[in-house]
Design a protein around this motif. Structure first.
Motif, PDB file in Angstrom:
ATOM      1  N   MET A  51       0.581  -1.120   0.291  1.00  0.00           N
ATOM      2  CA  MET A  51       0.122  -0.198  -0.226  1.00  0.00           C
ATOM      3  C   MET A  51       1.314   0.765  -0.198  1.00  0.00           C
ATOM      4  SD  MET A  51      -2.706   1.267   2.644  1.00  0.00           S
ATOM      5  CE  MET A  51      -2.079   2.549   3.110  1.00  0.00           C
ATOM      6  N   ILE A  52       0.035   2.013  -0.709  1.00  0.00           N
ATOM      7  CA  ILE A  52       0.566   3.498  -0.425  1.00  0.00           C
ATOM      8  C   ILE A  52       0.386   4.591   0.137  1.00  0.00           C
ATOM      9  CG2 ILE A  52       1.561   5.398  -2.449  1.00  0.00           C
ATOM     10  CD1 ILE A  52       3.349   2.612  -3.051  1.00  0.00           C
ATOM     11  N   VAL A  53       1.921   5.031   0.695  1.00  0.00           N
ATOM     12  CA  VAL A  53       0.630   6.739   1.417  1.00  0.00           C
ATOM     13  C   VAL A  53       1.615   7.476   1.521  1.00  0.00           C
ATOM     14  CG1 VAL A  53       0.155   4.934   3.911  1.00  0.00           C
ATOM     15  CG2 VAL A  53       2.332   5.739   3.889  1.00  0.00           C
ATOM     16  N   TYR A  54       1.236   8.764   1.848  1.00  0.00           N
ATOM     17  CA  TYR A  54       2.133   9.650   1.350  1.00  0.00           C
ATOM     18  C   TYR A  54       2.458  10.342   2.600  1.00  0.00           C
ATOM     19  CZ  TYR A  54      -0.387   8.803  -2.896  1.00  0.00           C
ATOM     20  OH  TYR A  54      -0.554   7.716  -3.988  1.00  0.00           O
ATOM     21  N   LYS A  55       3.970  10.828   2.616  1.00  0.00           N
ATOM     22  CA  LYS A  55       4.223  11.087   3.310  1.00  0.00           C
ATOM     23  C   LYS A  55       5.050  12.813   3.207  1.00  0.00           C
ATOM     24  CE  LYS A  55       8.094  10.385   6.660  1.00  0.00           C
ATOM     25  NZ  LYS A  55       9.802   9.571   6.941  1.00  0.00           N
ATOM     26  N   CYS A  56       4.656  13.604   4.311  1.00  0.00           N
ATOM     27  CA  CYS A  56       4.654  14.936   4.306  1.00  0.00           C
ATOM     28  C   CYS A  56       6.237  15.321   3.824  1.00  0.00           C
ATOM     29  CB  CYS A  56       4.040  16.352   4.939  1.00  0.00           C
ATOM     30  SG  CYS A  56       4.678  17.845   5.134  1.00  0.00           S
ATOM     31  N   ILE A  57       6.764  16.262   2.917  1.00  0.00           N
ATOM     32  CA  ILE A  57       8.796  16.002   3.512  1.00  0.00           C
ATOM     33  C   ILE A  57       8.481  17.390   4.228  1.00  0.00           C
ATOM     34  CG2 ILE A  57      10.217  17.352   2.016  1.00  0.00           C
ATOM     35  CD1 ILE A  57       9.356  15.573  -0.011  1.00  0.00           C
ATOM     36  N   ASN A  58       7.717  18.154   4.347  1.00  0.00           N
ATOM     37  CA  ASN A  58       8.509  19.063   5.575  1.00  0.00           C
ATOM     38  C   ASN A  58       8.130  18.680   6.763  1.00  0.00           C
ATOM     39  OD1 ASN A  58       8.595  21.915   6.327  1.00  0.00           O
ATOM     40  ND2 ASN A  58       6.030  22.378   7.217  1.00  0.00           N
ATOM     41  N   CYS A  59       7.136  18.309   7.122  1.00  0.00           N
ATOM     42  CA  CYS A  59       6.827  17.924   8.962  1.00  0.00           C
ATOM     43  C   CYS A  59       6.457  15.863   8.968  1.00  0.00           C
ATOM     44  CB  CYS A  59       5.107  18.697   8.995  1.00  0.00           C
ATOM     45  SG  CYS A  59       4.046  17.491   8.480  1.00  0.00           S
ATOM     46  N   GLY A  60       6.720  15.353   8.268  1.00  0.00           N
ATOM     47  CA  GLY A  60       6.285  13.579   8.148  1.00  0.00           C
ATOM     48  C   GLY A  60       5.106  13.233   8.399  1.00  0.00           C
ATOM     49  N   ARG A  93      -4.006  10.532  -1.510  1.00  0.00           N
ATOM     50  CA  ARG A  93      -3.027  11.813  -2.109  1.00  0.00           C
ATOM     51  C   ARG A  93      -3.765  13.409  -1.848  1.00  0.00           C
ATOM     52  NH1 ARG A  93       0.532  11.533  -6.425  1.00  0.00           N
ATOM     53  NH2 ARG A  93      -0.085   9.588  -6.496  1.00  0.00           N
ATOM     54  N   ARG A  94      -3.291  14.298  -1.349  1.00  0.00           N
ATOM     55  CA  ARG A  94      -3.632  15.130  -0.609  1.00  0.00           C
ATOM     56  C   ARG A  94      -2.718  16.270  -1.255  1.00  0.00           C
ATOM     57  NH1 ARG A  94      -6.371  15.964   4.197  1.00  0.00           N
ATOM     58  NH2 ARG A  94      -6.819  13.918   5.213  1.00  0.00           N
ATOM     59  N   ALA A  95      -3.604  17.541  -1.739  1.00  0.00           N
ATOM     60  CA  ALA A  95      -2.423  18.934  -2.228  1.00  0.00           C
ATOM     61  C   ALA A  95      -2.136  19.531  -1.401  1.00  0.00           C
ATOM     62  CB  ALA A  95      -3.606  19.910  -2.613  1.00  0.00           C
ATOM     63  N   GLU A 148       5.508  12.421  -0.251  1.00  0.00           N
ATOM     64  CA  GLU A 148       6.758  11.526  -1.286  1.00  0.00           C
ATOM     65  C   GLU A 148       6.506   9.840  -1.171  1.00  0.00           C
ATOM     66  OE1 GLU A 148      10.162  10.210   0.921  1.00  0.00           O
ATOM     67  OE2 GLU A 148       9.580  10.420   2.777  1.00  0.00           O
ATOM     68  N   GLU A 149       5.695   9.557  -1.741  1.00  0.00           N
ATOM     69  CA  GLU A 149       5.269   8.031  -1.735  1.00  0.00           C
ATOM     70  C   GLU A 149       6.168   7.342  -1.246  1.00  0.00           C
ATOM     71  OE1 GLU A 149       4.049   6.391  -5.596  1.00  0.00           O
ATOM     72  OE2 GLU A 149       2.305   8.076  -5.893  1.00  0.00           O
ATOM     73  N   VAL A 150       5.494   5.828  -0.416  1.00  0.00           N
ATOM     74  CA  VAL A 150       6.039   5.687   1.245  1.00  0.00           C
ATOM     75  C   VAL A 150       5.396   4.394   0.561  1.00  0.00           C
ATOM     76  CG1 VAL A 150       7.166   4.512   3.179  1.00  0.00           C
ATOM     77  CG2 VAL A 150       6.986   7.462   2.818  1.00  0.00           C
ATOM     78  N   ASP A 151       6.353   3.430   0.288  1.00  0.00           N
ATOM     79  CA  ASP A 151       5.303   1.949  -0.023  1.00  0.00           C
ATOM     80  C   ASP A 151       5.704   0.905   1.373  1.00  0.00           C
ATOM     81  OD1 ASP A 151       4.674  -0.489  -0.739  1.00  0.00           O
ATOM     82  OD2 ASP A 151       6.120  -0.858  -2.507  1.00  0.00           O
ATOM     83  N   GLU A 152       4.443   0.649   2.154  1.00  0.00           N
ATOM     84  CA  GLU A 152       3.773  -0.124   3.390  1.00  0.00           C
ATOM     85  C   GLU A 152       3.808  -0.536   3.120  1.00  0.00           C
ATOM     86  OE1 GLU A 152       5.511   1.249   6.510  1.00  0.00           O
ATOM     87  OE2 GLU A 152       5.911   3.451   6.224  1.00  0.00           O
TER      88      GLU A 152
END
Length: 72
Positions: free
Chosen positions: A1-10, A16-18, A29-33
Protein backbone atom coordinates in the motif's frame (compact mmCIF):
# COMPACT_ATOMS: atom_id res chain seq x y z
CA UNK A 1 0.00 0.00 0.00
CA UNK A 2 1.21 3.48 -0.81
CA UNK A 3 1.00 6.22 1.84
CA UNK A 4 1.90 9.84 1.24
CA UNK A 5 4.42 11.46 3.60
CA UNK A 6 4.77 15.24 3.90
CA UNK A 7 8.34 16.32 3.14
CA UNK A 8 8.03 19.23 5.61
CA UNK A 9 6.66 17.59 8.80
CA UNK A 10 6.54 13.82 8.12
CA UNK A 11 2.74 13.49 8.49
CA UNK A 12 1.51 10.40 6.64
CA UNK A 13 -1.88 10.16 4.93
CA UNK A 14 -3.69 7.30 3.24
CA UNK A 15 -4.92 9.42 0.33
CA UNK A 16 -3.10 11.82 -1.96
CA UNK A 17 -3.55 15.45 -0.84
CA UNK A 18 -2.67 18.81 -2.31
CA UNK A 19 -1.94 20.29 1.14
CA UNK A 20 -0.74 18.61 4.35
CA UNK A 21 -3.50 18.71 7.01
CA UNK A 22 -0.90 19.26 9.76
CA UNK A 23 1.57 21.86 8.45
CA UNK A 24 0.02 23.03 5.15
CA UNK A 25 3.07 21.76 3.22
CA UNK A 26 2.56 21.01 -0.46
CA UNK A 27 5.29 18.44 -1.19
CA UNK A 28 4.84 14.72 -0.52
CA UNK A 29 6.78 11.54 -1.12
CA UNK A 30 5.25 8.12 -1.74
CA UNK A 31 6.18 5.50 0.84
CA UNK A 32 5.45 1.83 0.16
CA UNK A 33 4.17 0.40 3.47
CA UNK A 34 3.08 -3.14 4.16
CA UNK A 35 -0.25 -3.68 5.90
CA UNK A 36 1.32 -5.87 8.53
CA UNK A 37 -0.23 -5.00 11.85
CA UNK A 38 -3.85 -5.69 12.76
CA UNK A 39 -5.08 -3.07 15.26
CA UNK A 40 -8.68 -4.23 15.76
CA UNK A 41 -11.21 -6.50 14.05
CA UNK A 42 -14.95 -6.91 14.54
CA UNK A 43 -17.93 -8.59 12.86
CA UNK A 44 -21.06 -6.54 12.23
CA UNK A 45 -24.36 -8.43 12.55
CA UNK A 46 -26.75 -5.48 12.17
CA UNK A 47 -26.08 -4.00 8.73
CA UNK A 48 -27.76 -1.64 6.26
CA UNK A 49 -30.31 -3.25 3.95
CA UNK A 50 -28.03 -3.19 0.90
CA UNK A 51 -25.19 -5.02 2.73
CA UNK A 52 -24.77 -8.72 3.56
CA UNK A 53 -26.39 -10.03 6.78
CA UNK A 54 -22.99 -9.93 8.47
CA UNK A 55 -19.45 -8.91 7.54
CA UNK A 56 -16.11 -8.28 9.19
CA UNK A 57 -14.20 -5.00 9.27
CA UNK A 58 -10.68 -4.39 10.52
CA UNK A 59 -8.31 -1.52 11.22
CA UNK A 60 -4.80 -2.13 9.92
CA UNK A 61 -1.67 -0.08 10.53
CA UNK A 62 0.64 0.94 7.68
CA UNK A 63 3.50 2.91 9.22
CA UNK A 64 1.75 5.62 11.24
CA UNK A 65 -1.37 5.52 9.03
CA UNK A 66 -4.39 3.43 9.97
CA UNK A 67 -6.73 1.99 7.33
CA UNK A 68 -10.30 0.66 7.74
CA UNK A 69 -10.91 -2.38 5.53
CA UNK A 70 -13.75 -4.81 4.93
CA UNK A 71 -12.62 -8.43 5.05
CA UNK A 72 -14.08 -10.91 2.58
Amino acid sequence: MIVYKCINCGEETFERRAVCPKCRGEEFEEVDEKLGELVVETTLYVTPSSFPDKYTIAVLRAGTTRVLVRKE
